[in-house]
Design a protein around this motif. Structure first.
Motif, PDB file in Angstrom:
ATOM      1  N   ASN A  78     -22.735 -28.267   6.545  1.00 36.50           N
ATOM      2  CA  ASN A  78     -21.782 -27.841   5.667  1.00 36.50           C
ATOM      3  C   ASN A  78     -21.907 -28.257   4.314  1.00 36.50           C
ATOM      4  O   ASN A  78     -21.788 -27.341   3.398  1.00 36.50           O
ATOM      5  CB  ASN A  78     -20.454 -28.151   6.242  1.00 36.50           C
ATOM      6  N   ILE A  79     -22.309 -29.600   4.049  1.00 33.30           N
ATOM      7  CA  ILE A  79     -22.405 -30.027   2.589  1.00 33.30           C
ATOM      8  C   ILE A  79     -23.724 -29.351   1.969  1.00 33.30           C
ATOM      9  O   ILE A  79     -23.592 -28.863   0.813  1.00 33.30           O
ATOM     10  CB  ILE A  79     -22.467 -31.440   2.596  1.00 33.30           C
ATOM     11  N   TYR A  80     -24.759 -29.160   2.646  1.00 33.25           N
ATOM     12  CA  TYR A  80     -25.986 -28.380   2.359  1.00 33.25           C
ATOM     13  C   TYR A  80     -25.533 -27.334   2.082  1.00 33.25           C
ATOM     14  O   TYR A  80     -25.869 -26.544   1.041  1.00 33.25           O
ATOM     15  CB  TYR A  80     -27.042 -28.788   3.312  1.00 33.25           C
ATOM     16  N   VAL A  81     -25.189 -26.460   3.004  1.00 34.39           N
ATOM     17  CA  VAL A  81     -24.769 -24.918   2.752  1.00 34.39           C
ATOM     18  C   VAL A  81     -24.016 -24.659   1.530  1.00 34.39           C
ATOM     19  O   VAL A  81     -24.280 -23.823   0.680  1.00 34.39           O
ATOM     20  CB  VAL A  81     -24.228 -24.519   3.975  1.00 34.39           C
ATOM     21  N   VAL A  82     -22.892 -25.469   1.251  1.00 32.37           N
ATOM     22  CA  VAL A  82     -21.865 -25.057   0.161  1.00 32.37           C
ATOM     23  C   VAL A  82     -22.291 -25.918  -0.912  1.00 32.37           C
ATOM     24  O   VAL A  82     -21.826 -25.631  -2.108  1.00 32.37           O
ATOM     25  CB  VAL A  82     -20.464 -25.306   0.524  1.00 32.37           C
ATOM     26  N   GLY A  83     -23.178 -26.667  -0.869  1.00 36.78           N
ATOM     27  CA  GLY A  83     -23.769 -27.666  -2.070  1.00 36.78           C
ATOM     28  C   GLY A  83     -24.913 -26.934  -2.868  1.00 36.78           C
ATOM     29  O   GLY A  83     -24.776 -27.085  -4.006  1.00 36.78           O
ATOM     30  N   ASN A  84     -25.063 -25.654  -2.337  1.00 41.76           N
ATOM     31  CA  ASN A  84     -25.983 -24.712  -3.232  1.00 41.76           C
ATOM     32  C   ASN A  84     -25.447 -23.704  -3.468  1.00 41.76           C
ATOM     33  O   ASN A  84     -24.613 -22.844  -2.865  1.00 41.76           O
ATOM     34  CB  ASN A  84     -27.214 -24.155  -2.160  1.00 41.76           C
ATOM     35  N   ARG A  85     -25.094 -23.196  -4.990  1.00 38.39           N
ATOM     36  CA  ARG A  85     -24.154 -22.559  -5.471  1.00 38.39           C
ATOM     37  C   ARG A  85     -24.555 -20.977  -5.016  1.00 38.39           C
ATOM     38  O   ARG A  85     -23.546 -20.162  -4.723  1.00 38.39           O
ATOM     39  CB  ARG A  85     -24.209 -22.434  -7.063  1.00 38.39           C
ATOM     40  N   ALA A  86     -25.817 -20.637  -4.995  1.00 39.43           N
ATOM     41  CA  ALA A  86     -26.062 -19.303  -4.414  1.00 39.43           C
ATOM     42  C   ALA A  86     -25.743 -19.188  -2.997  1.00 39.43           C
ATOM     43  O   ALA A  86     -25.175 -18.089  -2.668  1.00 39.43           O
ATOM     44  CB  ALA A  86     -27.664 -19.196  -4.499  1.00 39.43           C
ATOM     45  N   ASN A  87     -25.912 -20.206  -2.091  1.00 37.55           N
ATOM     46  CA  ASN A  87     -25.498 -20.060  -0.695  1.00 37.55           C
ATOM     47  C   ASN A  87     -23.859 -19.861  -0.817  1.00 37.55           C
ATOM     48  O   ASN A  87     -23.530 -18.998   0.209  1.00 37.55           O
ATOM     49  CB  ASN A  87     -25.724 -21.303   0.095  1.00 37.55           C
TER      50      ASN A  87
ATOM     51  N   ASP B 258     -21.860 -19.052  -2.935  1.00 37.10           N
ATOM     52  CA  ASP B 258     -21.595 -17.566  -3.642  1.00 37.10           C
ATOM     53  C   ASP B 258     -21.820 -16.432  -2.396  1.00 37.10           C
ATOM     54  O   ASP B 258     -20.757 -15.462  -2.157  1.00 37.10           O
ATOM     55  CB  ASP B 258     -21.947 -17.205  -4.720  1.00 37.10           C
ATOM     56  N   TRP B 259     -22.909 -16.436  -1.657  1.00 37.24           N
ATOM     57  CA  TRP B 259     -23.146 -15.393  -0.832  1.00 37.24           C
ATOM     58  C   TRP B 259     -22.062 -15.479   0.222  1.00 37.24           C
ATOM     59  O   TRP B 259     -21.799 -14.526   0.929  1.00 37.24           O
ATOM     60  CB  TRP B 259     -24.595 -15.701  -0.243  1.00 37.24           C
TER      61      TRP B 259
ATOM     62  N   ALA C  59     -15.149 -12.318   1.804  1.00 39.70           N
ATOM     63  CA  ALA C  59     -14.384 -11.453   1.449  1.00 39.70           C
ATOM     64  C   ALA C  59     -14.723 -10.020   1.875  1.00 39.70           C
ATOM     65  O   ALA C  59     -13.614  -9.176   2.136  1.00 39.70           O
ATOM     66  CB  ALA C  59     -14.537 -11.239  -0.221  1.00 39.70           C
ATOM     67  N   GLN C  60     -15.977  -9.605   2.230  1.00 38.14           N
ATOM     68  CA  GLN C  60     -16.145  -8.178   2.811  1.00 38.14           C
ATOM     69  C   GLN C  60     -15.823  -8.209   4.240  1.00 38.14           C
ATOM     70  O   GLN C  60     -14.959  -7.106   4.475  1.00 38.14           O
ATOM     71  CB  GLN C  60     -17.673  -8.028   2.903  1.00 38.14           C
ATOM     72  N   LEU C  61     -15.781  -9.183   4.743  1.00 36.68           N
ATOM     73  CA  LEU C  61     -15.252  -9.364   6.182  1.00 36.68           C
ATOM     74  C   LEU C  61     -13.791  -9.128   6.288  1.00 36.68           C
ATOM     75  O   LEU C  61     -13.188  -8.375   6.955  1.00 36.68           O
ATOM     76  CB  LEU C  61     -15.488 -10.618   6.951  1.00 36.68           C
TER      77      LEU C  61
END
Length: 88
Positions: free
Chosen positions: A51-60, A62-63, A69-71
């Motif tokens: 989780n830290i890795y995934v949300v630590g990357n700004r592009a990830n 934001d995606w 939001a779409q869901l």
């Protein structure tokens, strides 16, 4: 979350570790001078690091937030899965 002192942990190591791994508990080992230690399962640790890795990357991040939001807005579709024979 469970808190035990060092002596209790030492006397009940197996049962404490079983609580952490089997019941997904977080164990705080209290020590003198507020030098506490937290014990979590390897599975919980790996999940936390992912989780830290995934949300630590700004592009990830934001995606993921855009997808969330779409869901929430109902902007998604579902499809039947196609079963593929094993020999293919």
């Amino acid at each position: 979350m469970i808190a035990v002192n060092y002596t209790t942990l030492r006397e009940n190591m197996k049962s404490c570790m079983d609580k952490v791994t089997d019941d997904y508990e977080t164990l705080i080992v209290t020590r003198k001078d507020n030098k506490n230690v937290v014990m979590i399962s390897e599975e919980a640790y790996n999940n936390l690091m992912e989780n830290i890795y995934v949300v630590g990357n700004r592009a990830n991040y934001d995606w993921l937030m855009e997808s969330k939001a779409q869901l929430e807005q109902g902007d998604f579709s579902s499809h039947e899965l196609i079963e593929v024979p094993e020999n293919e």
